[in-house]
Write an enzyme that holds these catalytic residues in place. Structure first.
Site, PDB file in Angstrom:
ATOM      1  N   LYS A 119       1.144  -1.119   0.054  1.00  0.00           N
ATOM      2  CA  LYS A 119      -0.017   0.008   0.235  1.00  0.00           C
ATOM      3  C   LYS A 119       1.166   1.455  -0.066  1.00  0.00           C
ATOM      4  CE  LYS A 119      -3.645  -1.977   2.174  1.00  0.00           C
ATOM      5  NZ  LYS A 119      -5.204  -1.404   3.379  1.00  0.00           N
TER       6      LYS A 119
ATOM      7  N   ASP B  27      -9.854   2.367   2.250  1.00  0.00           N
ATOM      8  CA  ASP B  27      -9.484   2.684   3.824  1.00  0.00           C
ATOM      9  C   ASP B  27     -10.031   3.195   4.622  1.00  0.00           C
ATOM     10  OD1 ASP B  27      -8.735   0.105   3.285  1.00  0.00           O
ATOM     11  OD2 ASP B  27      -6.293   0.498   3.573  1.00  0.00           O
TER      12      ASP B  27
HETATM   13  P1  NAP Z   1       0.201  -3.067   9.534  1.00  0.00           P
HETATM   14  O1  NAP Z   1       0.638  -1.487   8.696  1.00  0.00           O
HETATM   15  O2  NAP Z   1       1.422  -3.156   9.604  1.00  0.00           O
HETATM   16  O3  NAP Z   1      -0.059  -2.274  11.093  1.00  0.00           O
HETATM   17  C1  NAP Z   1      -0.029  -2.939  12.422  1.00  0.00           C
HETATM   18  C2  NAP Z   1       0.630  -1.735  13.605  1.00  0.00           C
HETATM   19  O4  NAP Z   1      -0.042  -3.234  14.653  1.00  0.00           O
HETATM   20  C3  NAP Z   1       1.598  -1.328  14.114  1.00  0.00           C
HETATM   21  O5  NAP Z   1       1.010   0.048  14.240  1.00  0.00           O
HETATM   22  C4  NAP Z   1       2.392  -1.952  15.288  1.00  0.00           C
HETATM   23  O6  NAP Z   1       3.622  -1.636  15.456  1.00  0.00           O
HETATM   24  C5  NAP Z   1       0.790  -2.337  16.018  1.00  0.00           C
HETATM   25  N1  NAP Z   1       1.347  -3.963  16.271  1.00  0.00           N
HETATM   26  C6  NAP Z   1       1.686  -5.160  15.314  1.00  0.00           C
HETATM   27  N2  NAP Z   1       1.678  -6.553  16.727  1.00  0.00           N
HETATM   28  C7  NAP Z   1       1.587  -5.602  17.540  1.00  0.00           C
HETATM   29  C8  NAP Z   1       1.713  -6.787  18.832  1.00  0.00           C
HETATM   30  N3  NAP Z   1       2.089  -7.920  19.257  1.00  0.00           N
HETATM   31  N4  NAP Z   1       1.147  -5.351  19.794  1.00  0.00           N
HETATM   32  C9  NAP Z   1       1.754  -3.878  20.069  1.00  0.00           C
HETATM   33  N5  NAP Z   1       0.890  -3.856  18.799  1.00  0.00           N
HETATM   34  C10 NAP Z   1       1.387  -4.490  17.698  1.00  0.00           C
HETATM   35  O7  NAP Z   1      -0.762  -3.486   9.536  1.00  0.00           O
HETATM   36  P2  NAP Z   1      -2.487  -2.521   8.738  1.00  0.00           P
HETATM   37  O8  NAP Z   1      -2.219  -2.632   7.805  1.00  0.00           O
HETATM   38  O9  NAP Z   1      -2.382  -1.321   9.968  1.00  0.00           O
HETATM   39  O10 NAP Z   1      -3.227  -4.038   9.720  1.00  0.00           O
HETATM   40  C11 NAP Z   1      -2.537  -3.603  11.311  1.00  0.00           C
HETATM   41  C12 NAP Z   1      -4.810  -3.764  11.272  1.00  0.00           C
HETATM   42  O11 NAP Z   1      -5.868  -3.370  10.936  1.00  0.00           O
HETATM   43  C13 NAP Z   1      -5.438  -6.073  11.333  1.00  0.00           C
HETATM   44  O12 NAP Z   1      -5.280  -6.582  12.241  1.00  0.00           O
HETATM   45  C14 NAP Z   1      -5.190  -5.983   9.670  1.00  0.00           C
HETATM   46  O13 NAP Z   1      -6.503  -6.843   9.779  1.00  0.00           O
HETATM   47  C15 NAP Z   1      -7.242  -4.605  10.579  1.00  0.00           C
HETATM   48  N6  NAP Z   1      -7.711  -4.223   8.719  1.00  0.00           N
HETATM   49  C16 NAP Z   1      -8.225  -4.308   8.573  1.00  0.00           C
HETATM   50  C17 NAP Z   1      -9.146  -3.646   7.349  1.00  0.00           C
HETATM   51  C18 NAP Z   1     -10.172  -3.801   7.379  1.00  0.00           C
HETATM   52  O14 NAP Z   1     -11.383  -3.026   6.413  1.00  0.00           O
HETATM   53  N7  NAP Z   1     -11.424  -4.737   8.591  1.00  0.00           N
HETATM   54  C19 NAP Z   1      -7.939  -3.117   6.824  1.00  0.00           C
HETATM   55  C20 NAP Z   1      -6.776  -2.986   7.263  1.00  0.00           C
HETATM   56  C21 NAP Z   1      -6.663  -3.028   8.609  1.00  0.00           C
HETATM   57  P3  NAP Z   1       4.853  -1.076  15.724  1.00  0.00           P
HETATM   58  O15 NAP Z   1       4.533   0.266  14.979  1.00  0.00           O
HETATM   59  O16 NAP Z   1       5.059  -0.468  16.906  1.00  0.00           O
HETATM   60  O17 NAP Z   1       4.917  -2.190  15.077  1.00  0.00           O
END
Ligand code: NAP
Length: 311
Positions: free
Chosen positions: A92, A128
């Protein structure tokens, strides 16, 4: 309109007349998803349901694209005359330099999840952010004038917080494991929308920030399958009844955070709405037609509730 009979489909072509064929022909418009991994994605089920419901001669396919291949994959959208693609992890943010045009909102967020191919010119959008707002609206929540607490500072947190700022949120609190990412997001939000922000790491007093907030969003994967039993970042004692607690996770449909929130008397919302609405908005950008969002949601829920679904 279409009817299908043992693989034989009757579709309306561009000229409005009916034609009978086996599903896919040389005229079929191809759309897709670039990601790594892609095998668990629900987007093919959701988009193909929408194409079929409207009788459009289109198909949506998942493509496994590794990080190192993103430039070639974007060029393939032009070379293969694909109608457009969605992007998921890890593309993305990295895709932006390869596009001909990026919508202002997507540029602010720094992430594109939808590409539209307009005669070889590739335009990037972020659905999104408006998808999240549409899911809040469907849940009867208006974020304008309200404080929100966001957990996470990755791609989803950026989309959600920019959407809230654009919609007139009063203040946005961002907490992230790596505090520098929360600080960067807070600074970007302030620069774009002059919204008051606060940032901290996960050892901050999270509960104190919730006192005058009406929305809590989990934008981390904490609680997502297969780690769905992990301890949520908030427990019921820290929550209050005036909150809408939204978990962007949709597998499982009820995360431990949502269970804690319900026990605390909060309203709850899972990530299905955002998933469906970001897909519906991408569909509309590609086809110019109103997406059958209810049918798309039904298809997603059916897949998520299907036997042995694991991710
Ligand atoms: P991303 O860009 O990889 O970001 C992940 C975030 O979560 C980062 O801020 C990371 O912190 C934090 N994180 C990861 N593991 C963690 C842990 N064990 N404890 C605390 N913080 C943690 O991923 P993303 O695309 O933003 O997605 C995040 C979530 O949103 C996922 O669950 C995804 O499935 C969901 N999502 C849903 C939709 C929907 O349409 N419903 C769309 C997009 C995403 P650090 O920066 O410190 O690593």
């Amino acid at each position: 309109m279409h009817n299908s009979f043992q693989g034989l489909m009757i579709c309306k072509n561009d000229r409005g007349s009916s034609e009978m064929r086996m599903g896919i022909s040389g005229l079929t418009k191809v759309y897709g998803l670039f990601g790594d991994p892609v095998e668990h994605s629900l987007s093919p089920i959701m988009q193909n349901t929408a194409f079929q419901a409207l009788g459009l001669d289109c198909v949506y396919l998942p493509f496994l694209v590794q990080s190192k291949d993103i430039a070639g994959a974007v060029q393939a959208v032009r070379a293969l005359h694909l109608g457009g693609v969605n992007l998921t992890i890890p593309h993305k943010e990295r895709v932006l330099p390869y596009l001909d045009e990026v919508e202002k909102e997507a540029e602010f967020i720094g992430a594109v999840n939808t590409i539209v191919n307009r005669n070889g010119r590739l335009c990037g959008y972020n659905t999104d952010a408006p998808g999240f707002l549409a899911s809040l609206k469907a849940a009867g929540f208006d974020p304008s004038g309200k404080n929100a607490v966001i957990l996470g500072a990755g791609g989803a947190a950026r989309a959600v917080s920019f959407a809230l700022a654009k919609k007139g949120a009063r203040g946005i609190y961002i907490f992230n494991r790596r505090v520098e990412k929360a600080e960067k997001l807070a600074a970007d939000l302030k620069a774009a929308y002059q919204v008051p922000t606060f940032s901290g790491d996960l050892s901050s007093d999270l509960a104190a920030s919730l006192k005058d907030a009406e929305l809590l969003v989990n934008a981390t994967p904490v609680g997502m399958y297969p780690n769905h039993t992990s301890r949520p970042l908030f427990t019921r004692k820290q929550l209050h009844q005036g909150l809408l607690v939204c978990d962007l996770i949709y597998n499982p449909l009820r995360t431990r955070l949502l269970e804690e929130a319900e026990a605390a008397g909060c309203r709850i919302l899972n990530g299905v709405g955002m998933l469906v609405w970001q897909g519906a908005l991408a569909f509309q950008l590609w086809t110019g037609k109103k997406a059958p969002a209810a049918l798309m949601e039904e298809a997603v829920l059916k897949a998520l509730r299907g036997k042995d679904r694991d991710g």
